[in-house]
Design a protein around this motif. Structure first.
Motif, PDB file in Angstrom:
ATOM      1  N   THR A   1       0.858  -1.188   0.000  1.00 15.29           N
ATOM      2  CA  THR A   1       0.000   0.000   0.000  1.00 15.29           C
ATOM      3  C   THR A   1       0.891   1.234   0.000  1.00 15.29           C
ATOM      4  OG1 THR A   1      -1.357  -1.338   1.429  1.00 15.29           O
ATOM      5  CG2 THR A   1      -2.044   0.951   1.134  1.00 15.29           C
ATOM      6  N   LEU A   2       0.738   2.018  -1.050  1.00 13.79           N
ATOM      7  CA  LEU A   2       1.598   3.199  -1.167  1.00 13.79           C
ATOM      8  C   LEU A   2       0.917   4.393  -0.510  1.00 13.79           C
ATOM      9  CD1 LEU A   2       2.603   2.805  -4.909  1.00 13.79           C
ATOM     10  CD2 LEU A   2       3.928   2.158  -2.893  1.00 13.79           C
ATOM     11  N   ASP A   3       1.634   5.037   0.380  1.00 17.57           N
ATOM     12  CA  ASP A   3       1.074   6.230   1.012  1.00 17.57           C
ATOM     13  C   ASP A   3       1.479   7.422   0.141  1.00 17.57           C
ATOM     14  OD1 ASP A   3       0.311   8.313   2.555  1.00 17.57           O
ATOM     15  OD2 ASP A   3       0.980   7.416   4.452  1.00 17.57           O
ATOM     16  N   LYS A   4       0.653   7.713  -0.844  1.00 19.35           N
ATOM     17  CA  LYS A   4       1.022   8.753  -1.833  1.00 19.35           C
ATOM     18  C   LYS A   4       1.149  10.126  -1.167  1.00 19.35           C
ATOM     19  CE  LYS A   4       0.741   6.430  -5.937  1.00 19.35           C
ATOM     20  NZ  LYS A   4      -0.316   5.686  -6.523  1.00 19.35           N
ATOM     21  N   THR A   5       0.412  10.317  -0.060  1.00 18.14           N
ATOM     22  CA  THR A   5       0.490  11.625   0.606  1.00 18.14           C
ATOM     23  C   THR A   5       1.903  11.877   1.131  1.00 18.14           C
ATOM     24  OG1 THR A   5      -0.077  10.688   2.753  1.00 18.14           O
ATOM     25  CG2 THR A   5      -1.920  11.519   1.409  1.00 18.14           C
ATOM     26  N   LYS A   6       2.642  10.787   1.309  1.00 19.33           N
ATOM     27  CA  LYS A   6       4.004  10.946   1.826  1.00 19.33           C
ATOM     28  C   LYS A   6       5.044  10.718   0.728  1.00 19.33           C
ATOM     29  CE  LYS A   6       3.158  10.046   6.661  1.00 19.33           C
ATOM     30  NZ  LYS A   6       1.885  10.714   6.602  1.00 19.33           N
ATOM     31  N   GLY A   7       4.577  10.735  -0.513  1.00 20.70           N
ATOM     32  CA  GLY A   7       5.506  10.607  -1.640  1.00 20.70           C
ATOM     33  C   GLY A   7       6.028   9.195  -1.837  1.00 20.70           C
ATOM     34  N   TRP A   8       5.216   8.200  -1.549  1.00 25.08           N
ATOM     35  CA  TRP A   8       5.669   6.825  -1.727  1.00 25.08           C
ATOM     36  C   TRP A   8       5.453   6.371  -3.170  1.00 25.08           C
ATOM     37  CZ3 TRP A   8       4.442   3.215   3.032  1.00 25.08           C
ATOM     38  CH2 TRP A   8       4.837   3.865   4.214  1.00 25.08           C
ATOM     39  N   THR A   9       6.430   5.647  -3.687  1.00 27.09           N
ATOM     40  CA  THR A   9       6.378   5.135  -5.059  1.00 27.09           C
ATOM     41  C   THR A   9       6.714   3.655  -5.000  1.00 27.09           C
ATOM     42  OG1 THR A   9       7.392   7.225  -5.709  1.00 27.09           O
ATOM     43  CG2 THR A   9       7.411   5.492  -7.369  1.00 27.09           C
ATOM     44  N   SER A  10       6.204   2.885  -5.961  1.00 29.19           N
ATOM     45  CA  SER A  10       6.560   1.463  -5.932  1.00 29.19           C
ATOM     46  C   SER A  10       7.920   1.266  -6.608  1.00 29.19           C
ATOM     47  CB  SER A  10       5.503   0.626  -6.638  1.00 29.19           C
ATOM     48  OG  SER A  10       5.645   0.802  -8.029  1.00 29.19           O
ATOM     49  N   TRP A  11       8.612   0.231  -6.196  1.00 24.56           N
ATOM     50  CA  TRP A  11       9.925  -0.117  -6.759  1.00 24.56           C
ATOM     51  C   TRP A  11       9.792  -0.280  -8.270  1.00 24.56           C
ATOM     52  CZ3 TRP A  11      14.922  -0.175  -5.996  1.00 24.56           C
ATOM     53  CH2 TRP A  11      15.748  -1.114  -6.607  1.00 24.56           C
ATOM     54  N   GLU A  12       8.711  -0.909  -8.663  1.00 23.59           N
ATOM     55  CA  GLU A  12       8.516  -1.194 -10.069  1.00 23.59           C
ATOM     56  C   GLU A  12       8.404   0.095 -10.892  1.00 23.59           C
ATOM     57  OE1 GLU A  12       5.587  -4.088 -11.071  1.00 23.59           O
ATOM     58  OE2 GLU A  12       6.716  -4.276 -12.955  1.00 23.59           O
ATOM     59  N   SER A  13       7.573   1.030 -10.418  1.00 21.54           N
ATOM     60  CA  SER A  13       7.448   2.231 -11.253  1.00 21.54           C
ATOM     61  C   SER A  13       8.713   3.098 -11.122  1.00 21.54           C
ATOM     62  CB  SER A  13       6.151   2.984 -10.973  1.00 21.54           C
ATOM     63  OG  SER A  13       6.316   3.827  -9.887  1.00 21.54           O
ATOM     64  N   PHE A  14       9.385   3.013  -9.999  1.00 24.28           N
ATOM     65  CA  PHE A  14      10.666   3.724  -9.852  1.00 24.28           C
ATOM     66  C   PHE A  14      11.651   3.252 -10.936  1.00 24.28           C
ATOM     67  CE2 PHE A  14      14.969   3.600  -7.863  1.00 24.28           C
ATOM     68  CZ  PHE A  14      15.167   4.954  -7.680  1.00 24.28           C
ATOM     69  N   LEU A  15      11.762   1.914 -11.083  1.00 26.41           N
ATOM     70  CA  LEU A  15      12.720   1.386 -12.063  1.00 26.41           C
ATOM     71  C   LEU A  15      12.225   1.589 -13.490  1.00 26.41           C
ATOM     72  CD1 LEU A  15      14.096  -2.085 -10.852  1.00 26.41           C
ATOM     73  CD2 LEU A  15      15.076   0.181 -10.541  1.00 26.41           C
ATOM     74  N   LYS A  16      10.982   1.148 -13.709  1.00 30.57           N
ATOM     75  CA  LYS A  16      10.538   1.046 -15.104  1.00 30.57           C
ATOM     76  C   LYS A  16      10.037   2.370 -15.682  1.00 30.57           C
ATOM     77  CE  LYS A  16      10.257  -3.750 -15.233  1.00 30.57           C
ATOM     78  NZ  LYS A  16       9.449  -4.740 -14.557  1.00 30.57           N
ATOM     79  N   GLU A  17       9.445   3.201 -14.845  1.00 31.36           N
ATOM     80  CA  GLU A  17       8.945   4.470 -15.405  1.00 31.36           C
ATOM     81  C   GLU A  17       9.962   5.593 -15.202  1.00 31.36           C
ATOM     82  OE1 GLU A  17       4.945   5.002 -13.891  1.00 31.36           O
ATOM     83  OE2 GLU A  17       4.532   2.904 -14.433  1.00 31.36           O
ATOM     84  N   GLU A  18      10.299   5.823 -13.932  1.00 28.34           N
ATOM     85  CA  GLU A  18      11.262   6.910 -13.682  1.00 28.34           C
ATOM     86  C   GLU A  18      12.627   6.580 -14.280  1.00 28.34           C
ATOM     87  OE1 GLU A  18      11.394   8.400  -9.624  1.00 28.34           O
ATOM     88  OE2 GLU A  18       9.416   7.571  -9.262  1.00 28.34           O
ATOM     89  N   GLY A  19      12.929   5.280 -14.319  1.00 28.10           N
ATOM     90  CA  GLY A  19      14.282   4.892 -14.756  1.00 28.10           C
ATOM     91  C   GLY A  19      14.352   4.482 -16.210  1.00 28.10           C
ATOM     92  N   ARG A  20      13.285   4.779 -16.954  1.00 31.81           N
ATOM     93  CA  ARG A  20      13.260   4.359 -18.365  1.00 31.81           C
ATOM     94  C   ARG A  20      14.375   5.067 -19.147  1.00 31.81           C
ATOM     95  NH1 ARG A  20       7.856   5.335 -20.102  1.00 31.81           N
ATOM     96  NH2 ARG A  20       7.370   3.261 -19.387  1.00 31.81           N
ATOM     97  N   ALA A  21      14.983   4.305 -20.086  1.00 29.83           N
ATOM     98  CA  ALA A  21      16.055   4.896 -20.908  1.00 29.83           C
ATOM     99  C   ALA A  21      15.429   5.825 -21.948  1.00 29.83           C
ATOM    100  CB  ALA A  21      16.836   3.784 -21.606  1.00 29.83           C
ATOM    101  N   ARG A  22      16.192   6.848 -22.300  1.00 27.50           N
ATOM    102  CA  ARG A  22      15.694   7.756 -23.349  1.00 27.50           C
ATOM    103  C   ARG A  22      15.775   7.072 -24.712  1.00 27.50           C
ATOM    104  NH1 ARG A  22      18.719  11.533 -20.329  1.00 27.50           N
ATOM    105  NH2 ARG A  22      20.466  10.959 -21.656  1.00 27.50           N
ATOM    106  N   GLU A  23      15.077   7.612 -25.689  1.00 28.79           N
ATOM    107  CA  GLU A  23      15.121   7.099 -27.067  1.00 28.79           C
ATOM    108  C   GLU A  23      16.579   6.859 -27.465  1.00 28.79           C
ATOM    109  OE1 GLU A  23      11.678   6.464 -28.440  1.00 28.79           O
ATOM    110  OE2 GLU A  23      13.003   6.726 -30.175  1.00 28.79           O
ATOM    111  N   GLY A  24      16.857   5.691 -27.948  1.00 29.85           N
ATOM    112  CA  GLY A  24      18.202   5.435 -28.488  1.00 29.85           C
ATOM    113  C   GLY A  24      19.244   5.128 -27.429  1.00 29.85           C
ATOM    114  N   GLU A  25      18.908   5.299 -26.155  1.00 28.00           N
ATOM    115  CA  GLU A  25      19.895   5.062 -25.089  1.00 28.00           C
ATOM    116  C   GLU A  25      19.880   3.578 -24.723  1.00 28.00           C
ATOM    117  OE1 GLU A  25      20.906   6.829 -20.610  1.00 28.00           O
ATOM    118  OE2 GLU A  25      18.903   7.037 -21.426  1.00 28.00           O
ATOM    119  N   ASP A  26      21.057   3.019 -24.517  1.00 29.38           N
ATOM    120  CA  ASP A  26      21.144   1.618 -24.097  1.00 29.38           C
ATOM    121  C   ASP A  26      20.609   1.539 -22.661  1.00 29.38           C
ATOM    122  OD1 ASP A  26      21.851  -0.818 -23.109  1.00 29.38           O
ATOM    123  OD2 ASP A  26      24.011  -0.591 -23.438  1.00 29.38           O
ATOM    124  N   GLU A  27      19.628   0.672 -22.449  1.00 22.39           N
ATOM    125  CA  GLU A  27      18.991   0.679 -21.119  1.00 22.39           C
ATOM    126  C   GLU A  27      19.927   0.237 -19.996  1.00 22.39           C
ATOM    127  OE1 GLU A  27      16.570  -3.568 -21.325  1.00 22.39           O
ATOM    128  OE2 GLU A  27      15.632  -1.776 -20.516  1.00 22.39           O
TER     129      GLU A  27
END
Ligand SMILES: CC(=O)CC(=O)O
Length: 719
Positions: free
Chosen positions: A267-293
């Motif tokens: 359960t993510l407490d969004k009011t306290k800025g909690w993010t899931s590990w998965e979205s941290f890696l896959k969304e926030e950590g996504r490689a830019r176009e053409g960048e080697d992941e």
């Protein structure tokens, strides 16, 4: 009887490595002997050790090459230790060199490396009650590790984390935690790790000193067959950090929640800025176009740049935030694994630890060897004493790191791993936390195998590495740590600061600078506490607080702590952790009294307290004893007080902090300046004669006789 058996066994050769010329250590030694035209250095390990301490700059420069440090800039030869041989203030090493620890630890994950598709991390969690034979195992290959670290680096950078920022974790021993550390180090941010079993109060005390920008945490943990939600504890820490942050201080900007227990809701407490590990890696950590992941831009940093901060509590004040330098940690830990331990990619490295102990850092540094790391979390004896050995068998573990307390429990359990698992591959058993009794050596040889190198190792949080330990080129003798480590000028000093020879017990000191000397204590306006802790007992020498004896074979026998640090079951902590809980109870009670409320506890009646360790009869472990000076109270009130104090310590610290005995005394020994004198009380409790105590330093030496009697009573209860 057993003590006697142990005494007779002490120093008996248990294992002889035979011809060691093929070991990395022996080859390194020969190389030095030839290069420096010093045939004497090639004679035996002791001569090599002596050379390594005689000329620290040359030794550590050679060590850098031997462990093949990856660096974008090397230090010039004259800049390895430009300030000379003085130990304090901690000198700068390898001035001008630029490197990154994560880049070094990820060396085997580079595309093209032979190990790229091999496991780097094997996460193994205690089996569930429903399936007691099934460890939850999850493997991460070298290439997957690199990809995840690359994602985490991008995500952290996107959050604005830069070199020097603090990144904390309050988690289990899991793969995601290692990924988070490597990403932090790749950026040059500073890693702080607290174990999930720490109480929020203790974590908060530590984190308010370092003020992290980001916090990694797990959703839940499993221990002793039960899943425990962790999010409430995380919330308490986050709230405490928010509430205490001053206007100028770094605020916590986000929490990344790792779904460690899939069976528990995340359960993510969004009011306290909690993010899931998965979205941290896959969304926030996504490689830019053409960048080697999997590409990582490793920050190139000064050798003396801070890598991580570890905490150690003393007798007073907040825990010390010991700040360790990146290059020093890398070089020292690589030396320990590759040279002393001879670890290679053919090994599988297991070390029982939580992420809150320096042995976690020791374990993670094992990545430098290419050996997969086994990250175990849970109770080591659950569901049975053989379970970790069944794991060792399944995973092909070759280096089995544990604690002396675990090995003693294993012996008691009657478990003989080799008989149960004939194809066991364990070749080294590392033991630490407390002294490993001589009488356990034959048991380990029999239980694990006749060719087992028993590596008793010693060092600790203060240097986040070892002073002495396992050594592939030397025999193993019962009860002895094999040798002092290369480059560590360990000597034994008398109280008067004179070096002692073999057979005379004294204080473990280090007389020459070494790259793993901490930089200082984070967040301290003055250097005083750092200097007083390590450099003030003896002049220009590191004082460690261990009481030891050197043997005629140049091994070490650990005799215990020479200061007031507590060490029950191998978990070290300072007495201040207990005093603070007692003081808080007293304060609460006083407030209640001032407000005219009825007394709910008898805590306000405590006038003074003293905590010290009482050795178990075999001398390898200790229990904590809390002495209280209280006003007149009846037995029922006393019992209520004891119960309340124990539960407060369990709640605010951890179950491991709870004293075995809480005893009522008339007084506690005080110095002339009114400071608590724990060491004399501890000595008497453990059977020292009262004549041997220096009473001139005490203002109330008359209280001492009570501790003689307490020692007699409590020792008889333990035997
Ligand atoms: C290596 C060690 O010394 C570990 C410890 O006991 O803290």
């Amino acid at each position: 009887m057993e003590q006697e058996a142990g005494d007779q066994l002490l120093s008996k050769v248990m294992y002889d490595p035979g011809n060691v010329s093929g070991t990395r250590l022996a080859k390194f030694q020969q190389k030095i002997a030839e290069k420096y035209r010093r045939p004497d250095v090639g004679k035996d390990y002791e001569s090599f050790w002596a050379w390594s301490c005689e000329d620290p700059a040359s030794f550590w420069r050679e060590c850098w090459d031997e462990v093949d440090i990856i660096a974008s800039v090397r230090a010039k030869d004259d800049d390895v230790l430009p300030e000379g041989d003085r130990i304090y203030p901690p000198p700068k090493w390898f001035v001008g060199a630029r490197l990154n620890v994560a880049e070094n630890l990820l060396r085997h994950s580079l595309p093209g490396s032979e190990l790229v598709n091999k496991p780097a991390l094997i996460q193994a969690t205690e089996p569930s009650a429903e399936e007691p034979e099934n460890f939850l195992v999850q493997t991460t290959t070298q290439s997957e590790l690199r990809r995840q670290v690359a994602q985490a680096v991008r995500a952290l950078r996107q959050r604005g984390v830069v070199a020097g920022d603090r990144v904390a974790s309050y988690a289990s021993n899991c793969s995601a935690n290692v990924v988070a550390f490597l990403a932090t180090a790749a950026i040059g941010a500073i890693w702080i790790s607290a174990a999930a079993d720490f109480a929020p109060q203790g974590v908060l005390e530590r984190l308010t000193t370092v003020r992290p920008k980001v916090l990694f945490a797990v959703n839940a943990v499993r221990y002793n067959g039960k899943v425990h939600d962790h999010t409430e504890k995380v919330r308490a820490v986050v709230d405490g950090l928010d509430a205490s942050a001053g206007a100028e201080e770094q605020k916590l900007e986000g929490v990344i929640l790792i779904p460690y227990m899939a069976s528990s809701p995340t359960t993510l407490d969004k009011t306290k800025g909690w993010t899931s590990w998965e979205s941290f890696l896959k969304e926030e950590g996504r490689a830019r176009e053409g960048e080697d992941e999997s590409s990582i831009d490793f920050a190139q940093l000064d050798f003396n740049h801070p890598l991580w901060i570890l905490f150690s509590s003393g007798t007073t004040g907040k825990p010390k935030a010991i700040t360790h330098r990146a290059g020093g940690m890398l070089l020292q830990l690589a030396k320990e694994h590759l040279i002393h331990g001879g670890m290679t990619p053919q090994d599988v490295f297991f070390q029982y630890t939580t992420p809150g102990w320096m042995m976690w850092n020791f374990l993670v540094a094992g990545l430098v060897s290419g050996a997969p790391l086994v990250l175990f979390d849970g109770s080591p004896l659950r569901p049975s004493a053989s379970s970790l050995w069944s794991l060792a068998d399944k995973l092909g573990i070759t280096v089995f790191g544990t604690s002396a307390a675990y090995l003693a429990a294993l012996e008691k359990s009657g478990c003989e791993p080799r008989r149960e698992f004939p194809s066991l591959k364990v070749r080294q058993v590392l033991s630490t936390g407390s002294p490993l009794r001589a009488d356990l050596y034959p048991f380990i040889m029999k239980a694990v195998g006749p060719d087992t190198l028993i590596g008793s190792i010693t060092g600790g949080t203060d240097i986040c590495s070892l002073f002495a330990g396992h050594n592939v080129a030397l025999p193993v003798r019962a009860g002895e740590i094999q040798a002092r480590n290369l480059g560590m000028a360990v000597q034994i000093y008398s109280d008067a600061g004179k070096p002692l020879g073999a057979g005379s017990p004294g204080d473990l000191v280090c007389t020459k600078p070494f790259p793993a000397q901490p930089l200082g204590f984070w967040g301290q306006a003055s250097e005083d506490r750092h200097r007083e802790t390590y450099y003030s007992t003896f002049d220009n020498v590191w004082y460690h607080g261990d009481y030891v004896v050197l043997t005629e074979h140049h091994g070490l026998v650990m005799l215990g702590r020479s200061d007031g640090v507590l060490n029950p079951g191998g978990i070290r902590f300072g007495s201040s952790e207990i005093y603070e809980v007692v003081a808080k109870l007293q304060q609460q009670q006083q407030q209640q009294q001032q407000q005219g409320e009825a007394k709910t506890t008898a805590a306000a009646r405590i006038q003074n307290s003293l905590v010290c360790g009482l050795k178990m009869p075999k001398g390898d472990d200790e229990v904590v004893v809390l002495f209280l000076v209280v006003e007149q109270i009846d037995d029922a009130q006393w019992q209520a007080l004891v119960d309340e104090i124990k539960s407060a310590i369990r709640r605010e610290r951890s179950p491991r902090h709870v004293p075995r005995f809480v005893r009522r005394v008339k007084g506690v020994p005080l110095t002339m300046n009114g400071k608590l004198a724990e060491v004399p009380a501890k000595k008497l409790l453990n059977g020292a004669s009262i004549e041997g105590i220096n009473k001139a330093t005490l203002s109330n030496s008359d209280v001492l006789t009570e501790y003689v009697e307490e020692g007699r009573v409590l020792r008889s209860q333990l035997s």
